[in-house]
Design a protein around this motif. Sequence first.
Motif, PDB file in Angstrom:
ATOM      1  N   THR A   2       0.816  -1.215   0.000  1.00 30.51           N
ATOM      2  CA  THR A   2       0.000   0.000   0.000  1.00 30.51           C
ATOM      3  C   THR A   2       0.845   1.258   0.000  1.00 30.51           C
ATOM      4  OG1 THR A   2      -1.762  -1.162   1.136  1.00 30.51           O
ATOM      5  CG2 THR A   2      -1.810   1.233   1.204  1.00 30.51           C
ATOM      6  N   GLY A   3       1.865   1.325   0.853  1.00 25.06           N
ATOM      7  CA  GLY A   3       2.730   2.490   0.835  1.00 25.06           C
ATOM      8  C   GLY A   3       2.804   3.219   2.156  1.00 25.06           C
ATOM      9  N   ALA A   4       3.228   4.486   2.075  1.00 20.75           N
ATOM     10  CA  ALA A   4       3.577   5.251   3.273  1.00 20.75           C
ATOM     11  C   ALA A   4       2.945   6.635   3.246  1.00 20.75           C
ATOM     12  CB  ALA A   4       5.098   5.377   3.381  1.00 20.75           C
ATOM     13  N   THR A  90      -5.994   5.410   3.933  1.00 19.84           N
ATOM     14  CA  THR A  90      -5.046   5.026   2.887  1.00 19.84           C
ATOM     15  C   THR A  90      -4.543   3.601   3.017  1.00 19.84           C
ATOM     16  OG1 THR A  90      -3.145   5.845   4.164  1.00 19.84           O
ATOM     17  CG2 THR A  90      -4.251   7.416   2.676  1.00 19.84           C
ATOM     18  N   GLY A  91      -4.725   2.994   4.184  1.00 19.06           N
ATOM     19  CA  GLY A  91      -4.148   1.682   4.418  1.00 19.06           C
ATOM     20  C   GLY A  91      -2.643   1.706   4.496  1.00 19.06           C
ATOM     21  N   ALA A  92      -2.064   2.841   4.871  1.00 11.65           N
ATOM     22  CA  ALA A  92      -0.606   2.995   4.901  1.00 11.65           C
ATOM     23  C   ALA A  92       0.024   2.014   5.889  1.00 11.65           C
ATOM     24  CB  ALA A  92      -0.236   4.424   5.268  1.00 11.65           C
ATOM     25  N   THR A 117       3.074   2.002  16.183  1.00 17.95           N
ATOM     26  CA  THR A 117       3.894   0.790  16.305  1.00 17.95           C
ATOM     27  C   THR A 117       3.149  -0.317  17.045  1.00 17.95           C
ATOM     28  OG1 THR A 117       4.982   1.742  18.262  1.00 17.95           O
ATOM     29  CG2 THR A 117       6.091   2.014  16.141  1.00 17.95           C
ATOM     30  N   ASP A 118       2.298   0.064  18.002  1.00 19.07           N
ATOM     31  CA  ASP A 118       1.498  -0.947  18.703  1.00 19.07           C
ATOM     32  C   ASP A 118       0.571  -1.683  17.742  1.00 19.07           C
ATOM     33  OD1 ASP A 118       2.665  -0.342  21.104  1.00 19.07           O
ATOM     34  OD2 ASP A 118       0.992   0.845  21.866  1.00 19.07           O
ATOM     35  N   ARG A 119       0.217  -1.040  16.633  1.00 15.59           N
ATOM     36  CA  ARG A 119      -0.682  -1.652  15.646  1.00 15.59           C
ATOM     37  C   ARG A 119       0.083  -2.232  14.464  1.00 15.59           C
ATOM     38  NH1 ARG A 119      -4.197   2.930  13.934  1.00 15.59           N
ATOM     39  NH2 ARG A 119      -2.775   4.309  15.053  1.00 15.59           N
ATOM     40  N   GLY A 120       1.397  -2.312  14.610  1.00 18.41           N
ATOM     41  CA  GLY A 120       2.195  -2.911  13.564  1.00 18.41           C
ATOM     42  C   GLY A 120       2.480  -2.012  12.388  1.00 18.41           C
ATOM     43  N   ILE A 121       2.291  -0.710  12.569  1.00 16.32           N
ATOM     44  CA  ILE A 121       2.555   0.263  11.501  1.00 16.32           C
ATOM     45  C   ILE A 121       3.915   0.902  11.770  1.00 16.32           C
ATOM     46  CG2 ILE A 121       1.784   2.409  10.413  1.00 16.32           C
ATOM     47  CD1 ILE A 121      -1.083   1.569  11.342  1.00 16.32           C
ATOM     48  N   GLU A 122       4.759   0.882  10.785  1.00 17.46           N
ATOM     49  CA  GLU A 122       6.093   1.446  10.921  1.00 17.46           C
ATOM     50  C   GLU A 122       6.003   2.959  11.122  1.00 17.46           C
ATOM     51  OE1 GLU A 122      10.214   1.806   8.294  1.00 17.46           O
ATOM     52  OE2 GLU A 122       8.592   0.475   7.636  1.00 17.46           O
ATOM     53  N   ALA A 123       6.771   3.491  12.053  1.00 19.99           N
ATOM     54  CA  ALA A 123       6.785   4.939  12.311  1.00 19.99           C
ATOM     55  C   ALA A 123       8.213   5.356  12.646  1.00 19.99           C
ATOM     56  CB  ALA A 123       5.845   5.297  13.462  1.00 19.99           C
ATOM     57  N   HIS A 124       8.736   6.314  11.873  1.00 23.15           N
ATOM     58  CA  HIS A 124      10.104   6.767  12.096  1.00 23.15           C
ATOM     59  C   HIS A 124      10.177   8.287  11.946  1.00 23.15           C
ATOM     60  CE1 HIS A 124      12.113   2.929  12.490  1.00 23.15           C
ATOM     61  NE2 HIS A 124      11.553   2.500  11.377  1.00 23.15           N
ATOM     62  N   SER A 125      11.050   8.895  12.729  1.00 16.41           N
ATOM     63  CA  SER A 125      11.309  10.331  12.618  1.00 16.41           C
ATOM     64  C   SER A 125      12.770  10.539  12.278  1.00 16.41           C
ATOM     65  CB  SER A 125      10.954  11.050  13.926  1.00 16.41           C
ATOM     66  OG  SER A 125      11.759  10.576  15.003  1.00 16.41           O
ATOM     67  N   PRO A 174       0.081   9.219  -4.848  1.00 21.22           N
ATOM     68  CA  PRO A 174      -0.475   9.087  -3.502  1.00 21.22           C
ATOM     69  C   PRO A 174      -1.638   8.092  -3.487  1.00 21.22           C
ATOM     70  CG  PRO A 174      -1.296  11.075  -4.540  1.00 21.22           C
ATOM     71  CD  PRO A 174      -0.307  10.481  -5.498  1.00 21.22           C
ATOM     72  N   ALA A 175      -1.907   7.570  -2.303  1.00 22.20           N
ATOM     73  CA  ALA A 175      -3.110   6.767  -2.138  1.00 22.20           C
ATOM     74  C   ALA A 175      -4.338   7.662  -2.242  1.00 22.20           C
ATOM     75  CB  ALA A 175      -3.074   6.065  -0.783  1.00 22.20           C
ATOM     76  N   ARG A 176      -5.450   7.053  -2.536  1.00 15.70           N
ATOM     77  CA  ARG A 176      -6.683   7.838  -2.611  1.00 15.70           C
ATOM     78  C   ARG A 176      -7.059   8.341  -1.220  1.00 15.70           C
ATOM     79  NH1 ARG A 176     -10.836   4.790  -6.809  1.00 15.70           N
ATOM     80  NH2 ARG A 176      -9.514   4.988  -8.679  1.00 15.70           N
ATOM     81  N   ALA A 177      -7.159   9.637  -1.092  1.00 18.95           N
ATOM     82  CA  ALA A 177      -7.514  10.236   0.199  1.00 18.95           C
ATOM     83  C   ALA A 177      -8.049  11.628  -0.053  1.00 18.95           C
ATOM     84  CB  ALA A 177      -6.302  10.293   1.125  1.00 18.95           C
ATOM     85  N   THR A 178      -9.119  11.959   0.597  1.00 21.07           N
ATOM     86  CA  THR A 178      -9.675  13.300   0.465  1.00 21.07           C
ATOM     87  C   THR A 178      -8.912  14.262   1.354  1.00 21.07           C
ATOM     88  OG1 THR A 178     -11.271  12.876   2.220  1.00 21.07           O
ATOM     89  CG2 THR A 178     -11.964  12.407  -0.050  1.00 21.07           C
TER      90      THR A 178
END
Length: 449
Positions: A2-4, A90-92, A117-125, A174-178
């Motif tokens: 899906t992407g980021a 977006t399902g990112a 991260t608790d939901r398994g979604i990558e997050a980095h700064s 980009p993913a479809r997003a309003t």
Amino acid sequence: MTGAIVWLRDDLRLADNPALRAGIDHGGHVTVVYVLDDESPGVRAIGAAARWWLHHSLAALDAELHDRGSRLVLRRGAAADTIDQLVADTGAEAVYWNRRYGAAEREIDAGIKSSLTDRGIEAHSFAANLLWEPWTVLTGQGEPFKVFTPFWNAAQAMPEPRHPLPKPRDLPSPARATGDSLGDWDLLPTTPDWAGGLRDTWEPGEQGAARRLEHFVDHALEDYDQRDEPSMDATSGLSPHLRWGEISPYQVWHRLHERLEPDQRKQAPGFLRQLAWREFNWNEYFHCDDIATVNVRREFDAFPWRRASASELERWQQGRTGIDLVDAGMRELWHTGAMHNRMRLVTASFLVKNLLVDWRVGEQWFWDTLVDADAANNPGNWQWVAGSGFDAAPYFRVFNPERQLERFDPHREYVRRWVPSDEDRPEPMVDLKETRKRALDAYDRMRHA
């Protein structure tokens, strides 16, 4: 795949943007979003001039994204809720951003990172907007520096700042997003439209920032040793572009180090020292984030400030004090959304010391009228003038506007630009000598309180 999501804040650029690079490297769709967060607790709402700049910077960024097959998604609301919703839309699989340094912003970002991260979604700064992050330049005892020169010496001993990342030629779709319409955010003044001078002066956006840097290097840097003369075109004009992250300090640093002609390089250290002062203020803000409201030197809590009348404050704000250099500076601010640095010192000193008005009053006015006002440098510099901040000017240093005029604008070129010679001038609202003495007496009373 899906992407980021790439979440932009005070980094409105495509070049040298580590979060954007991470989004591209992740693969799949790359959804670039800006969130106007005027709801999260502790986040200071930007001033009117900054809102004008933000509108045009976002428009410029969106145009650059369109040129590369993408677009900017705009959403408004509390950042945590807004990013969560965008992830769902977006399902990112990943969210990337460049770091912020205020306590409230850090808490927001940490909460979002933990939730993702608790939901398994990558997050980095990533580090993107400071050459030296606040926890990297410390004293031998591991404490933050409270004086600029030792900070600057320690920073120069650090490894050379990394080289800037190139601007991507193309971007994944980009993913479809309003998203919101920029015009619906009402960032621009309308009744009245007071932004004509800002439009005449500035070109917000990444391309405008690049042109400013090149103009400075090609035409102004050789005169940088005359930067204290407000009539000279010897300053960079980069401060609002740096404030909004339309250019990174890494780009500025390496442009000066690598591409200057040999006969120009002698001017670079002076300018880089000014760039480092910006870093010093952000370093102090990281460790003391209430500097817009609280005296760093707490003995100033006992300072006997005057409660100025509304008419007194208006005369200062509108450049009608009867003191030519002060009035010229305040009119430049109102017309352009900026002010020459020497004039910032003169006008601030006049308010704090000759009028004996609490520095926080002036800081708030600058916050609302400067296009480059940020959470670290605006209050940090006001506390420097007041004598209440880190590495502050001694309180007994009172800028005399008449002597400053003689020294830095002897031919009155700057004053004539903003205060026409045929104008019917008011009498000076205070006696400079008497009010200087009053300020020093007030300082003595504070010291002995």
